[in-house]
Design a protein around this motif. Sequence first.
Motif, PDB file in Angstrom:
ATOM      1  N   UNK A   1      -1.078   9.409  14.432  1.00  0.00           N
ATOM      2  CA  UNK A   1      -0.870   9.012  15.820  1.00  0.00           C
ATOM      3  C   UNK A   1      -0.879   7.521  16.077  1.00  0.00           C
ATOM      4  N   UNK A   2      -0.772   6.719  15.049  1.00  0.00           N
ATOM      5  CA  UNK A   2      -0.745   5.266  15.195  1.00  0.00           C
ATOM      6  C   UNK A   2       0.017   4.675  14.012  1.00  0.00           C
ATOM      7  N   UNK A   3       0.433   3.449  14.160  1.00  0.00           N
ATOM      8  CA  UNK A   3       1.132   2.800  13.051  1.00  0.00           C
ATOM      9  C   UNK A   3       0.117   2.383  11.980  1.00  0.00           C
ATOM     10  N   UNK A   4       0.579   2.207  10.759  1.00  0.00           N
ATOM     11  CA  UNK A   4      -0.345   1.756   9.712  1.00  0.00           C
ATOM     12  C   UNK A   4      -0.999   0.415  10.047  1.00  0.00           C
ATOM     13  N   UNK A   5      -0.229  -0.519  10.599  1.00  0.00           N
ATOM     14  CA  UNK A   5      -0.791  -1.832  10.920  1.00  0.00           C
ATOM     15  C   UNK A   5      -1.829  -1.735  12.026  1.00  0.00           C
TER      16      UNK A   5
ATOM     17  N   UNK B   1       9.724   1.987   6.124  1.00  0.00           N
ATOM     18  CA  UNK B   1      10.009   2.789   7.325  1.00  0.00           C
ATOM     19  C   UNK B   1       9.617   4.269   7.158  1.00  0.00           C
ATOM     20  N   UNK B   2       9.863   4.814   5.987  1.00  0.00           N
ATOM     21  CA  UNK B   2       9.485   6.212   5.718  1.00  0.00           C
ATOM     22  C   UNK B   2       7.976   6.368   5.827  1.00  0.00           C
ATOM     23  N   UNK B   3       7.252   5.437   5.222  1.00  0.00           N
ATOM     24  CA  UNK B   3       5.799   5.471   5.272  1.00  0.00           C
ATOM     25  C   UNK B   3       5.296   5.343   6.710  1.00  0.00           C
ATOM     26  N   UNK B   4       5.843   4.405   7.445  1.00  0.00           N
ATOM     27  CA  UNK B   4       5.390   4.179   8.820  1.00  0.00           C
ATOM     28  C   UNK B   4       5.605   5.424   9.679  1.00  0.00           C
TER      29      UNK B   4
ATOM     30  N   UNK C   1       0.852  -1.197   0.000  1.00  0.00           N
ATOM     31  CA  UNK C   1       0.000   0.000   0.000  1.00  0.00           C
ATOM     32  C   UNK C   1       0.884   1.242   0.000  1.00  0.00           C
ATOM     33  N   UNK C   2       1.947   1.205   0.784  1.00  0.00           N
ATOM     34  CA  UNK C   2       2.890   2.332   0.799  1.00  0.00           C
ATOM     35  C   UNK C   2       3.479   2.542  -0.598  1.00  0.00           C
TER      36      UNK C   2
END
Length: 160
Positions: free
Chosen positions: A141-145, A130-133, A120-121
Amino acid sequence: MIEDGTGHRPVDLARLGHVALDLVTALVAHHLEAEALVPESVHHRTLLLRVDSFIRQRLHDVTLSPATIAAAHHISVSHLHRLFEPRRTTVAASIRRQRLERARRDLADPALRDMPVHRIADRWGFRGHPTFTRAFRAAFGTSPQDYRNSALAAAADERR
């Protein structure tokens, strides 16, 4: 895409009317070879609309940048940045925000639940997981997962 006028205020309709008028003015002036007679503000707004459309169509492209946008519109990078000044954001920040919004939408889509987060990133032009996360966490305010897990759980609860 807007299906009907619900959810829009009268001020929105007036603004859309001004946008439509600017576009028609620019189109007619172009065909009459009278572009010099069109007010600078109309040129400015129509150029910004073209830039916005260009950005939306190429959000997936990792090479999308102020330089590529300016080159495609035959303007300088500094002119492009001046176009964005009234928005109180930069071109790069606008691109990043739109990419993050599209990625967030995809993460919440049950039809894409099997697509890995890094895909998806990639799909939205981020150059690495890592850049996306980091960008996603800073924006939401939260991780993508974690966002995906919550959104998909909420969607499953709604279906029950």
